[in-house]
Design an enzyme around this catalytic site. Structure first.
Site, PDB file in Angstrom:
ATOM      1  N   LYS A  30       0.901  -1.246   0.059  1.00 12.27           N
ATOM      2  CA  LYS A  30       0.055   0.017  -0.006  1.00 12.27           C
ATOM      3  C   LYS A  30       0.869   1.065  -0.163  1.00 12.27           C
ATOM      4  CE  LYS A  30       0.765   1.459   4.448  1.00 12.27           C
ATOM      5  NZ  LYS A  30       1.643   2.404   4.620  1.00 12.27           N
TER       6      LYS A  30
ATOM      7  N   ALA B 148       9.762  -0.317   4.961  1.00 11.74           N
ATOM      8  CA  ALA B 148       9.763   0.654   4.001  1.00 11.74           C
ATOM      9  C   ALA B 148       8.597   1.627   3.739  1.00 11.74           C
ATOM     10  CB  ALA B 148       9.526   0.147   2.679  1.00 11.74           C
ATOM     11  N   GLY B 149       7.583   1.205   4.744  1.00 15.34           N
ATOM     12  CA  GLY B 149       6.357   2.360   4.722  1.00 15.34           C
ATOM     13  C   GLY B 149       5.107   1.515   3.880  1.00 15.34           C
TER      14      GLY B 149
ATOM     15  N   ALA C 298       3.830  -1.315   4.007  1.00 13.13           N
ATOM     16  CA  ALA C 298       2.942  -2.638   4.897  1.00 13.13           C
ATOM     17  C   ALA C 298       3.034  -3.994   4.251  1.00 13.13           C
ATOM     18  CB  ALA C 298       1.576  -2.028   4.780  1.00 13.13           C
TER      19      ALA C 298
ATOM     20  N   GLY D 222       4.863  -6.496   5.684  1.00 11.18           N
ATOM     21  CA  GLY D 222       4.724  -7.294   6.725  1.00 11.18           C
ATOM     22  C   GLY D 222       3.166  -7.777   7.132  1.00 11.18           C
TER      23      GLY D 222
ATOM     24  N   SER E 171       0.630  -7.112   5.056  1.00  4.55           N
ATOM     25  CA  SER E 171       0.075  -7.579   3.927  1.00  4.55           C
ATOM     26  C   SER E 171       0.470  -9.362   3.731  1.00  4.55           C
ATOM     27  CB  SER E 171       0.501  -6.961   2.522  1.00  4.55           C
ATOM     28  OG  SER E 171      -0.415  -7.346   1.461  1.00  4.55           O
TER      29      SER E 171
ATOM     30  N   ASP F 286      -2.535  -2.230  10.533  1.00  3.13           N
ATOM     31  CA  ASP F 286      -2.810  -2.245   8.943  1.00  3.13           C
ATOM     32  C   ASP F 286      -3.227  -3.477   8.547  1.00  3.13           C
ATOM     33  OD1 ASP F 286      -1.734   0.377   8.973  1.00  3.13           O
ATOM     34  OD2 ASP F 286       0.163  -0.020   8.195  1.00  3.13           O
TER      35      ASP F 286
HETATM   36  P1  ATP Z   1       4.285  -0.442   7.899  1.00  4.50           P
HETATM   37  O1  ATP Z   1       4.049   0.357   6.558  1.00  4.50           O
HETATM   38  O2  ATP Z   1       3.046  -1.144   8.118  1.00  4.50           O
HETATM   39  O3  ATP Z   1       5.078   0.307   8.792  1.00  4.50           O
HETATM   40  P2  ATP Z   1       6.676  -1.503   6.955  1.00  4.50           P
HETATM   41  O4  ATP Z   1       6.777  -1.441   5.246  1.00  4.50           O
HETATM   42  O5  ATP Z   1       7.113  -0.117   7.464  1.00  4.50           O
HETATM   43  O6  ATP Z   1       5.255  -1.577   7.542  1.00  4.50           O
HETATM   44  P3  ATP Z   1       7.123  -3.971   7.100  1.00  4.50           P
HETATM   45  O7  ATP Z   1       8.240  -4.355   5.765  1.00  4.50           O
HETATM   46  O8  ATP Z   1       6.132  -4.756   7.201  1.00  4.50           O
HETATM   47  O9  ATP Z   1       7.581  -2.517   7.531  1.00  4.50           O
HETATM   48  O10 ATP Z   1       8.544  -4.829   8.138  1.00  4.50           O
HETATM   49  C1  ATP Z   1       8.621  -4.019   9.599  1.00  4.50           C
HETATM   50  C2  ATP Z   1       9.396  -5.035  10.247  1.00  4.50           C
HETATM   51  O11 ATP Z   1       8.500  -6.410  10.483  1.00  4.50           O
HETATM   52  C3  ATP Z   1      10.696  -5.612   9.545  1.00  4.50           C
HETATM   53  O12 ATP Z   1      11.959  -5.063  10.430  1.00  4.50           O
HETATM   54  C4  ATP Z   1      10.666  -7.166   9.399  1.00  4.50           C
HETATM   55  O13 ATP Z   1      11.857  -7.767  10.232  1.00  4.50           O
HETATM   56  C5  ATP Z   1       9.529  -7.790  10.432  1.00  4.50           C
HETATM   57  N1  ATP Z   1       8.641  -8.564   9.552  1.00  4.50           N
HETATM   58  C6  ATP Z   1       8.116  -9.783  10.063  1.00  4.50           C
HETATM   59  N2  ATP Z   1       7.633 -10.369   9.177  1.00  4.50           N
HETATM   60  C7  ATP Z   1       7.752  -9.876   8.028  1.00  4.50           C
HETATM   61  C8  ATP Z   1       7.200 -10.150   6.776  1.00  4.50           C
HETATM   62  N3  ATP Z   1       6.656 -11.270   6.203  1.00  4.50           N
HETATM   63  N4  ATP Z   1       7.452  -9.175   5.659  1.00  4.50           N
HETATM   64  C9  ATP Z   1       8.359  -7.942   5.954  1.00  4.50           C
HETATM   65  N5  ATP Z   1       8.700  -7.785   7.249  1.00  4.50           N
HETATM   66  C10 ATP Z   1       8.433  -8.512   8.283  1.00  4.50           C
END
Ligand code: ATP
Length: 290
Positions: A11, A97-98, A100, A102, A104, A136
């Site tokens: 997203k 990365a922002g 979502a 994980g 998703s 999320d």
């Molecule tokens: P959001 O936008 O919800 O803040 P994000 O994109 O910033 O999410 P994610 O990639 O979801 O961040 O990952 C955040 C942390 O969650 C990572 O440091 C990772 O180690 C942990 N994590 C656990 N399971 C997963 C997964 N299946 N995919 C990605 N990250 C995961």
């Protein structure tokens, strides 16, 4: 059914506001969520017992810390399923990365395991389980365009946002969502993004109205810590983006384009220049089941 493969979409936030800090340390947010065409693929196969994960990236845990594991565990336990599951993850969504990624993956796991075992849980039931994993996750279960309030779990499904081309670029830095929220001076912020106005613009299919209101209050923290985000935003504008913004807590930047050729040329340039090693050219996705 013994095995099935499903997509888990990323997203972006077309708008992100933080309303206040709650007593439990969480923040009340008001965000416009939008699915884009960047996705992981998860393959679910039945096992006699236990939950195992394999993945094509070395950057994620494959044990109980993976959100896929947490989602499978919570669903199998709550439905009293005896069997287990193996999940293979092909990771494409940038990590931390922002976008979502994980959340998703967790959402796709709830839906995938529900289907694999024919558990018959409704989307609402899956969302109730999902919020225990992350704020999320309920949104990621339905995808499309939505207003998210509360801690992100209170959803209002909106009509499709106006179609456009999206250039996504993630610089080679990781940002902790926790750090960003901890350093956000909510009380000191007087100017807030116009999320209600953006909702109205979406309802009127008014791209210009959406672009004018694209703001992310978390940029006040993340951009200060990582100036490369501002540089990429600026570069996208120079290359013809109508607007550029950081997604979620960052550091991913996205640019909105109304012309395919301009967007393609900008994509090539951003890739060449190397400020962001992960670059994607994509569109908005409304139906995550296709
Ligand atoms: P959001 O936008 O919800 O803040 P994000 O994109 O910033 O999410 P994610 O990639 O979801 O961040 O990952 C955040 C942390 O969650 C990572 O440091 C990772 O180690 C942990 N994590 C656990 N399971 C997963 C997964 N299946 N995919 C990605 N990250 C995961």
């Amino acid at each position: 059914m013994k095995e099935l493969t499903r997509k888990a979409y990323a997203k972006i936030n077309l708008g992100l506001d933080v309303v206040c800090r709650l007593e439990n340390g969480y923040h009340e947010v008001k965000m416009i969520m939008q699915t884009v065409g960047i996705y992981d693929e998860l393959t679910f196969s039945k096992r006699e017992e236990g939950i195992t994960i394999s993945t094509d990236t070395g950057e994620l845990p494959t044990d109980g810390d993976n959100l896929i594991y947490k989602a499978a565990r919570i669903l199998l336990d709550s439905c009293g399923v005896q069997g287990g599951v193996h999940v293979h993850l092909q990771k494409r969504i940038p990590i931390a990365a922002g976008m979502a990624g994980g959340s998703s993956d967790a959402a796709a796991t709830l839906r995938g395991v529900n289907e694999l075992y024919g558990l018959g849980c409704t989307m609402e039931e899956l969302q109730k389980l999902g919020v225990k994993i992350g704020a999320d996750v309920p949104y990621c279960i339905v995808g499309g365009t939505a207003l998210a309030e509360g801690i992100g779990e209170k959803l209002t499904i909106l009509p499709s946002a106006p179609q456009c081309i999206v250039l996504v670029a993630k610089p080679a830095i990781s940002v902790s969502t926790k750090y960003v929220y901890e350093h956000l001076d909510v009380a000191g912020l007087t100017l807030h993004p116009d999320i209600d106005g953006m909702r109205a613009a979406i309802e009127e299919n008014d791209l210009q109205g959406v672009l004018e209101r694209m703001e992310n209050i978390l940029e006040t923290v993340t951009v200060q810590a990582h100036p490369v985000i501002a540089e990429i935003k600026e570069r996208m504008l120079e290359l013809g983006a109508c607007k550029s913004l950081m997604s979620g807590s960052g550091p991913t930047v996205f640019g909105i384009f109304d012309n395919q050729e301009t967007a393609r040329a900008a994509y090539e340039k951003i890739r060449e220049e190397g400020q962001a090693p992960e670059v994607f050219l994509t569109t908005l996705i409304q139906d995550i089941d296709l």
